[in-house]
Design an enzyme around this catalytic site. Sequence first.
Site, PDB file in Angstrom:
ATOM      1  N   LEU A   1       0.860  -1.182   0.000  1.00 60.55           N
ATOM      2  CA  LEU A   1       0.000   0.000   0.000  1.00 60.55           C
ATOM      3  C   LEU A   1       0.896   1.232   0.000  1.00 60.55           C
ATOM      4  CD1 LEU A   1      -2.682  -0.938   2.711  1.00 60.55           C
ATOM      5  CD2 LEU A   1      -2.921  -1.104   0.229  1.00 60.55           C
ATOM      6  N   ASP A   2       0.524   2.246  -0.789  1.00 56.13           N
ATOM      7  CA  ASP A   2       1.265   3.503  -0.767  1.00 56.13           C
ATOM      8  C   ASP A   2       1.277   4.068   0.654  1.00 56.13           C
ATOM      9  OD1 ASP A   2       1.600   3.314  -3.483  1.00 56.13           O
ATOM     10  OD2 ASP A   2      -0.035   4.697  -3.974  1.00 56.13           O
ATOM     11  N   LYS A   3       2.284   4.856   0.951  1.00 57.10           N
ATOM     12  CA  LYS A   3       2.418   5.447   2.282  1.00 57.10           C
ATOM     13  C   LYS A   3       1.177   6.240   2.664  1.00 57.10           C
ATOM     14  CE  LYS A   3       5.720   8.081   5.086  1.00 57.10           C
ATOM     15  NZ  LYS A   3       7.037   8.770   5.093  1.00 57.10           N
TER      16      LYS A   3
ATOM     17  N   THR B   1      -1.862   5.700   1.749  1.00 63.18           N
ATOM     18  CA  THR B   1      -3.077   4.874   1.734  1.00 63.18           C
ATOM     19  C   THR B   1      -3.177   4.080   3.021  1.00 63.18           C
ATOM     20  OG1 THR B   1      -2.940   4.657  -0.669  1.00 63.18           O
ATOM     21  CG2 THR B   1      -4.312   3.056   0.485  1.00 63.18           C
TER      22      THR B   1
END
Length: 279
Positions: free
Chosen positions: A129-131, A133
């Site tokens: 997961l992106d930071k 998100t």
Amino acid sequence: MFHYEIAEDNLSVEELLRNHWRLGKKLVHELRMAKAITLVNDELIQWNTPLQTGTIIKFTFPVPTSSYKPTPVCAIDVVYEDDHCLIVSKPKGMATHPNDARDTHTCMNHVMAHIKEQGGIYAEHVHRLDKGTQGLLLVAKHPLAKSIFDRMIEEKTIIRTYAAEVQGNLRTSSGTIAEPIGKDRHHATRRVVSKTGQHAVTHYEVVARYKNSCVVHLILETGRTHQIRVHLAYIGHPIIGDTMYGARETVSDDYELHAIQLEFDHPFLNKRIIVKDEQ
């Protein structure tokens, strides 16, 4: 290590490993050499012997130590766990994994603290997961689970659902965005739709409409960096507050993207797993 219950008549160990779980040749060979699979009384099994439904077999094999340095305590929520995997709720603003030795408070560092508390030594994330998100992250607890879940991600049989509020109202209530994504040559971290980029597919459904925005649920077929953010911006509806991708600034100066659900057929428990993030 763990037990497995045979779920159909006349299934052999060989068929389970090669045809059902589709493990790689190297991993199957290592299991064979280690005599890793026995009956529960430790009696060895002929790998081509048909087994009956309900037969319990035991897997015992060496597990490598994951490299993540555990935090002093696990400060993230574990929302699902069994012998083979766990699902955590990654907070917003936290990286999934370390990028170098100085990163010691990522999601996987916290996961490792939880694993260590249980006496374990292995944990590897199945996706990222992106930071920015928040939400559900699937983590494998042993190498067999990692191998199988990696394949399931590739084959799109792990359904990942996200929620986001976007600028404006989409004309259609549902649809698919299938546009390749590549790096932006003019920006170090930004991604763009590009003919030379990687294949990327996002499905969306509008679940609520407001005057100047709408809430969409999104399902990923692929997992490219910033995929949802890029695709929504490409169709003219960036996530509210996502200024990197053309959205207007907000008071919080940030965007909200939430991984709200994971759904898959559990390869070791032979049942459908649906986990939702209630945060």
